[in-house]
Design an enzyme around this catalytic site. Sequence first.
Site, PDB file in Angstrom:
ATOM      1  N   ASP A  19       0.776  -1.137   0.057  1.00 23.33           N
ATOM      2  CA  ASP A  19      -0.016  -0.116  -0.044  1.00 23.33           C
ATOM      3  C   ASP A  19       0.836   1.497  -0.100  1.00 23.33           C
ATOM      4  O   ASP A  19       1.825   1.410   0.767  1.00 23.33           O
ATOM      5  CB  ASP A  19      -1.060   0.009   1.486  1.00 23.33           C
ATOM      6  CG  ASP A  19      -1.978   1.163   1.265  1.00 23.33           C
ATOM      7  OD1 ASP A  19      -2.099   1.604   0.192  1.00 23.33           O
ATOM      8  OD2 ASP A  19      -2.507   1.154   2.372  1.00 23.33           O
ATOM      9  N   ASP A 114      -3.115   2.414  -5.882  1.00 24.67           N
ATOM     10  CA  ASP A 114      -2.154   2.646  -4.762  1.00 24.67           C
ATOM     11  C   ASP A 114      -2.061   1.229  -3.872  1.00 24.67           C
ATOM     12  O   ASP A 114      -1.318   1.477  -3.073  1.00 24.67           O
ATOM     13  CB  ASP A 114      -2.042   3.628  -4.209  1.00 24.67           C
ATOM     14  CG  ASP A 114      -2.852   3.791  -3.088  1.00 24.67           C
ATOM     15  OD1 ASP A 114      -4.249   3.397  -3.021  1.00 24.67           O
ATOM     16  OD2 ASP A 114      -2.617   4.223  -1.923  1.00 24.67           O
ATOM     17  N   GLU A 115      -2.558   0.197  -4.063  1.00 24.58           N
ATOM     18  CA  GLU A 115      -2.509  -1.030  -3.509  1.00 24.58           C
ATOM     19  C   GLU A 115      -2.909  -2.378  -4.044  1.00 24.58           C
ATOM     20  O   GLU A 115      -3.526  -2.059  -5.124  1.00 24.58           O
ATOM     21  CB  GLU A 115      -3.504  -0.748  -2.050  1.00 24.58           C
ATOM     22  CG  GLU A 115      -4.855  -0.888  -2.499  1.00 24.58           C
ATOM     23  CD  GLU A 115      -5.540  -0.661  -0.873  1.00 24.58           C
ATOM     24  OE1 GLU A 115      -5.509  -1.701  -0.421  1.00 24.58           O
ATOM     25  OE2 GLU A 115      -6.399   0.220  -0.856  1.00 24.58           O
TER      26      GLU A 115
END
Length: 374
Positions: A19, A114-115
């Site tokens: 993350d 983003d993860e």
Amino acid sequence: MPRQTSEHIPELRKIIHVDMDAFFAAVEQRDRPELRGLPVIVGGDPNGRGVVATCSYEARRFGIHSAMSAARARTLCPEAIFVRPRMEAYREASRQVMAILRSYTLLVEPLSLDEAFLDVTTATANGTLAVDIAREILGRIHRETGLTASAGVSYNKLLAKLASDWRKPHGLFVIPPERGFGFLGPLSVGKLHGVGPATVKRLAAIGVETVSDLRTLSRETLIAHFGKAGAWFYGVARGIDGRPVQPSRQRKSVGTERTFSKNLEDRSIMLVNLEEMAVQVAVRLKSLTLAGHTVSIKVRFPDFTTVTRAHTATEDIVTTDAISAMLPELLDRSVPKAASVRLLGITVSGLVHVQAGSRVAQQMSLLDEILIPR
Ligand SMILES: [Mg+2]
């Protein structure tokens, strides 16, 4: 000695959750050194109805968080610097990060820009430790993108995700199989995947606040109260989560929406806005080489009630004109005469891939994207 039933024996998978830390804000601080060390808020207009998309850690100290209204954020921190999102820059950074992850395993499931989850069970079969892979990933992300990420390592998605959050920012945390059960006990039930605010409230009403509390309820009781979800709660409270890492998350729709700083009352202005959004959606479809079959519009009224109306066509919908042609009728069906609106949106769904005039199943093309790292 704690009772150890077969349910408590964890699976033997190795899952990493990666993350990025304060992703959008971190990209801004990387690209604009003058913003480093300052409270930076990426999001909408604090003078309008904008919301906070991401804020820097400096801004979080003021109690600012994602999804908060930008106006509220400015009240909490008047010196905060508001930055409009640069999605293309974030997508570029995301592509770099995902390429790094895919160099370790093809079993990468992005959850957002983003993860992502990685299943490194096979990659560790030769004795390599998952934690060493995670550490190397964090180092490479930092060196190759100038951004930091956090990672969690465990034996399923539930615990890997909780672990990545445990030492943020730029943290690495491992929950080995023998610690999963104990790790979960003191957490509040809302930390469990699938336990939303409404469930938290219902559980609190019967005195259940922590995961340990939740374990005092039998599976039958949970199913009686929550149906199918009750069986899920019973499992996750014991660290049981069999969800696989699924690399081909298929895109289901392409859309956009606008919230207006002043409610729209004039029908022709509503239509102009919808047509502008149709242009954006058509451009996006073209760039993804997709066509759709259903056009939906979403309308939110000043009292926040929301309706969607859809029209499905037999032929491929690709162009602005094809979308626009459906808009007057959809608007008539969703907005009563003289009603005003605060939000309008368009979504195209029922997607198929179109390439050089021929259609390819979207699944195939996504598979290519996974197998041929960009
Ligand atoms: Mg993040």
